[in-house]
Write a protein that holds these residues in place. Structure first.
Motif, PDB file in Angstrom:
ATOM      1  N   HIS A   1      42.158  45.080  27.694  1.00  0.00           N
ATOM      2  CA  HIS A   1      42.899  44.501  28.820  1.00  0.00           C
ATOM      3  C   HIS A   1      42.246  44.801  30.180  1.00  0.00           C
ATOM      4  CE1 HIS A   1      46.450  42.669  30.661  1.00  0.00           C
ATOM      5  NE2 HIS A   1      46.465  43.700  31.503  1.00  0.00           N
ATOM      6  N   PRO A   2      41.855  46.047  30.477  1.00  0.00           N
ATOM      7  CA  PRO A   2      41.218  46.306  31.776  1.00  0.00           C
ATOM      8  C   PRO A   2      39.924  45.502  31.986  1.00  0.00           C
ATOM      9  CG  PRO A   2      41.899  48.370  30.772  1.00  0.00           C
ATOM     10  CD  PRO A   2      42.071  47.291  29.731  1.00  0.00           C
ATOM     11  N   LEU A   3      39.145  45.345  30.931  1.00  0.00           N
ATOM     12  CA  LEU A   3      37.907  44.572  31.029  1.00  0.00           C
ATOM     13  C   LEU A   3      38.216  43.103  31.324  1.00  0.00           C
ATOM     14  CD1 LEU A   3      34.824  44.432  30.785  1.00  0.00           C
ATOM     15  CD2 LEU A   3      35.151  44.035  28.324  1.00  0.00           C
ATOM     16  N   TYR A   4      39.232  42.563  30.670  1.00  0.00           N
ATOM     17  CA  TYR A   4      39.598  41.161  30.904  1.00  0.00           C
ATOM     18  C   TYR A   4      40.189  40.970  32.296  1.00  0.00           C
ATOM     19  CZ  TYR A   4      38.761  40.574  25.916  1.00  0.00           C
ATOM     20  OH  TYR A   4      38.183  40.544  24.671  1.00  0.00           O
ATOM     21  N   LEU A   5      40.893  41.977  32.815  1.00  0.00           N
ATOM     22  CA  LEU A   5      41.357  41.916  34.203  1.00  0.00           C
ATOM     23  C   LEU A   5      40.150  41.822  35.140  1.00  0.00           C
ATOM     24  CD1 LEU A   5      44.191  44.603  34.322  1.00  0.00           C
ATOM     25  CD2 LEU A   5      44.463  42.148  34.685  1.00  0.00           C
TER      26      LEU A   5
ATOM     27  N   LEU B   1      41.351  36.876  47.129  1.00  0.00           N
ATOM     28  CA  LEU B   1      40.839  38.216  47.436  1.00  0.00           C
ATOM     29  C   LEU B   1      41.930  39.264  47.248  1.00  0.00           C
ATOM     30  CD1 LEU B   1      38.676  40.162  48.492  1.00  0.00           C
ATOM     31  CD2 LEU B   1      39.357  39.499  50.819  1.00  0.00           C
ATOM     32  N   ASP B   2      43.116  38.981  47.752  1.00  0.00           N
ATOM     33  CA  ASP B   2      44.239  39.918  47.600  1.00  0.00           C
ATOM     34  C   ASP B   2      44.589  40.127  46.126  1.00  0.00           C
ATOM     35  OD1 ASP B   2      44.361  40.164  50.356  1.00  0.00           O
ATOM     36  OD2 ASP B   2      45.972  38.690  50.565  1.00  0.00           O
ATOM     37  N   GLU B   3      44.588  39.040  45.358  1.00  0.00           N
ATOM     38  CA  GLU B   3      44.894  39.143  43.925  1.00  0.00           C
ATOM     39  C   GLU B   3      43.811  39.935  43.197  1.00  0.00           C
ATOM     40  OE1 GLU B   3      47.141  38.448  40.383  1.00  0.00           O
ATOM     41  OE2 GLU B   3      47.631  38.398  42.508  1.00  0.00           O
ATOM     42  N   ALA B   4      42.552  39.731  43.561  1.00  0.00           N
ATOM     43  CA  ALA B   4      41.451  40.468  42.931  1.00  0.00           C
ATOM     44  C   ALA B   4      41.595  41.964  43.198  1.00  0.00           C
ATOM     45  CB  ALA B   4      40.108  39.948  43.440  1.00  0.00           C
ATOM     46  N   ILE B   5      41.959  42.320  44.419  1.00  0.00           N
ATOM     47  CA  ILE B   5      42.166  43.736  44.750  1.00  0.00           C
ATOM     48  C   ILE B   5      43.286  44.317  43.892  1.00  0.00           C
ATOM     49  CG2 ILE B   5      43.006  45.308  46.547  1.00  0.00           C
ATOM     50  CD1 ILE B   5      41.443  43.532  48.560  1.00  0.00           C
ATOM     51  N   SER B   6      44.383  43.603  43.799  1.00  0.00           N
ATOM     52  CA  SER B   6      45.523  44.068  43.009  1.00  0.00           C
ATOM     53  C   SER B   6      45.169  44.217  41.527  1.00  0.00           C
ATOM     54  CB  SER B   6      46.692  43.088  43.186  1.00  0.00           C
ATOM     55  OG  SER B   6      47.776  43.459  42.391  1.00  0.00           O
ATOM     56  N   LEU B   7      44.444  43.239  40.992  1.00  0.00           N
ATOM     57  CA  LEU B   7      44.072  43.285  39.573  1.00  0.00           C
ATOM     58  C   LEU B   7      43.081  44.411  39.277  1.00  0.00           C
ATOM     59  CD1 LEU B   7      43.775  39.476  38.803  1.00  0.00           C
ATOM     60  CD2 LEU B   7      45.589  41.036  38.056  1.00  0.00           C
ATOM     61  N   GLU B   8      42.145  44.653  40.198  1.00  0.00           N
ATOM     62  CA  GLU B   8      41.195  45.756  39.990  1.00  0.00           C
ATOM     63  C   GLU B   8      41.910  47.102  40.067  1.00  0.00           C
ATOM     64  OE1 GLU B   8      38.467  45.543  38.598  1.00  0.00           O
ATOM     65  OE2 GLU B   8      37.267  43.906  39.378  1.00  0.00           O
TER      66      GLU B   8
ATOM     67  N   ALA C   1      36.162  48.686  45.564  1.00  0.00           N
ATOM     68  CA  ALA C   1      35.618  49.132  46.854  1.00  0.00           C
ATOM     69  C   ALA C   1      35.031  47.947  47.622  1.00  0.00           C
ATOM     70  CB  ALA C   1      34.558  50.198  46.630  1.00  0.00           C
ATOM     71  N   THR C   2      34.289  47.105  46.944  1.00  0.00           N
ATOM     72  CA  THR C   2      33.675  45.941  47.584  1.00  0.00           C
ATOM     73  C   THR C   2      34.726  44.981  48.121  1.00  0.00           C
ATOM     74  OG1 THR C   2      31.751  46.102  46.137  1.00  0.00           O
ATOM     75  CG2 THR C   2      32.120  43.981  47.225  1.00  0.00           C
ATOM     76  N   TYR C   3      35.731  44.668  47.295  1.00  0.00           N
ATOM     77  CA  TYR C   3      36.759  43.709  47.700  1.00  0.00           C
ATOM     78  C   TYR C   3      37.608  44.258  48.848  1.00  0.00           C
ATOM     79  CZ  TYR C   3      35.655  41.883  43.016  1.00  0.00           C
ATOM     80  OH  TYR C   3      35.026  41.422  41.897  1.00  0.00           O
ATOM     81  N   THR C   4      37.856  45.561  48.836  1.00  0.00           N
ATOM     82  CA  THR C   4      38.636  46.166  49.910  1.00  0.00           C
ATOM     83  C   THR C   4      37.865  46.087  51.230  1.00  0.00           C
ATOM     84  OG1 THR C   4      39.741  47.636  48.342  1.00  0.00           O
ATOM     85  CG2 THR C   4      39.836  48.259  50.655  1.00  0.00           C
ATOM     86  N   LEU C   5      36.568  46.347  51.178  1.00  0.00           N
ATOM     87  CA  LEU C   5      35.748  46.209  52.382  1.00  0.00           C
ATOM     88  C   LEU C   5      35.754  44.760  52.875  1.00  0.00           C
ATOM     89  CD1 LEU C   5      32.702  48.501  51.538  1.00  0.00           C
ATOM     90  CD2 LEU C   5      34.425  48.878  53.317  1.00  0.00           C
ATOM     91  N   GLU C   6      35.634  43.817  51.961  1.00  0.00           N
ATOM     92  CA  GLU C   6      35.682  42.405  52.351  1.00  0.00           C
ATOM     93  C   GLU C   6      37.021  42.060  52.978  1.00  0.00           C
ATOM     94  OE1 GLU C   6      34.098  39.213  49.896  1.00  0.00           O
ATOM     95  OE2 GLU C   6      33.232  40.735  48.583  1.00  0.00           O
ATOM     96  N   HIS C   7      38.085  42.612  52.417  1.00  0.00           N
ATOM     97  CA  HIS C   7      39.425  42.351  52.948  1.00  0.00           C
ATOM     98  C   HIS C   7      39.520  42.765  54.411  1.00  0.00           C
ATOM     99  CE1 HIS C   7      43.785  41.934  52.973  1.00  0.00           C
ATOM    100  NE2 HIS C   7      43.837  43.122  53.535  1.00  0.00           N
ATOM    101  N   TRP C   8      38.886  43.859  54.760  1.00  0.00           N
ATOM    102  CA  TRP C   8      38.910  44.363  56.122  1.00  0.00           C
ATOM    103  C   TRP C   8      37.766  43.846  56.969  1.00  0.00           C
ATOM    104  CZ3 TRP C   8      43.370  45.963  57.612  1.00  0.00           C
ATOM    105  CH2 TRP C   8      44.250  46.486  56.673  1.00  0.00           C
TER     106      TRP C   8
END
Length: 103
Positions: free
Chosen positions: A35-39, A59-66, A88-95
């Motif tokens: 399941h974590p890999l498929y997320l 982007l927000d959904e990707a952060i939540s799923l990771e 970490a990458t998606y959070t930086l992009e978010h900001w």
């Protein structure tokens, strides 16, 4: 048999790929070892669509799923490091910051 052709289905677009990943997650719910890999795989499609169409919800959904994937896995699991780095990458992009290790 190795000589037999293997049929591989390639999604027509990111929306279809996302729907297929959601379907896979339904077949492998939380508690399933993969399941974590498929997320993580789903987040890769969401981020690709975010980069292509600037859909901030992706982007927000990707952060939540990771975050969810990290909570469900442990160091040493195949997807743990990938999810940790992606989060970490998606959070930086978010900001609005470019990751130092981006390509």
């Amino acid at each position: 048999m190795l000589s037999q052709a293997v049929a591989i289905y390639v999604p027509l677009d990111l929306n279809e790929a996302i729907m297929l990943h959601i379907y896979v997650l339904q077949l492998h719910p939380a508690g399933h070892a993969s399941h974590p890999l498929y997320l993580h795989h789903l987040t890769l499609c969401l981020i690709e669509r975010f980069h292509d169409k600037a859909i901030v919800d992706d982007l927000d959904e990707a952060i939540s799923l990771e975050q969810n994937a990290l909570e469900l896995s442990a160091p040493g699991d195949p997807s743990y490091n990938a999810s940790k780095e992606s989060l970490a990458t998606y959070t930086l992009e978010h900001w609005g910051q470019k990751p130092m290790f981006s390509k």
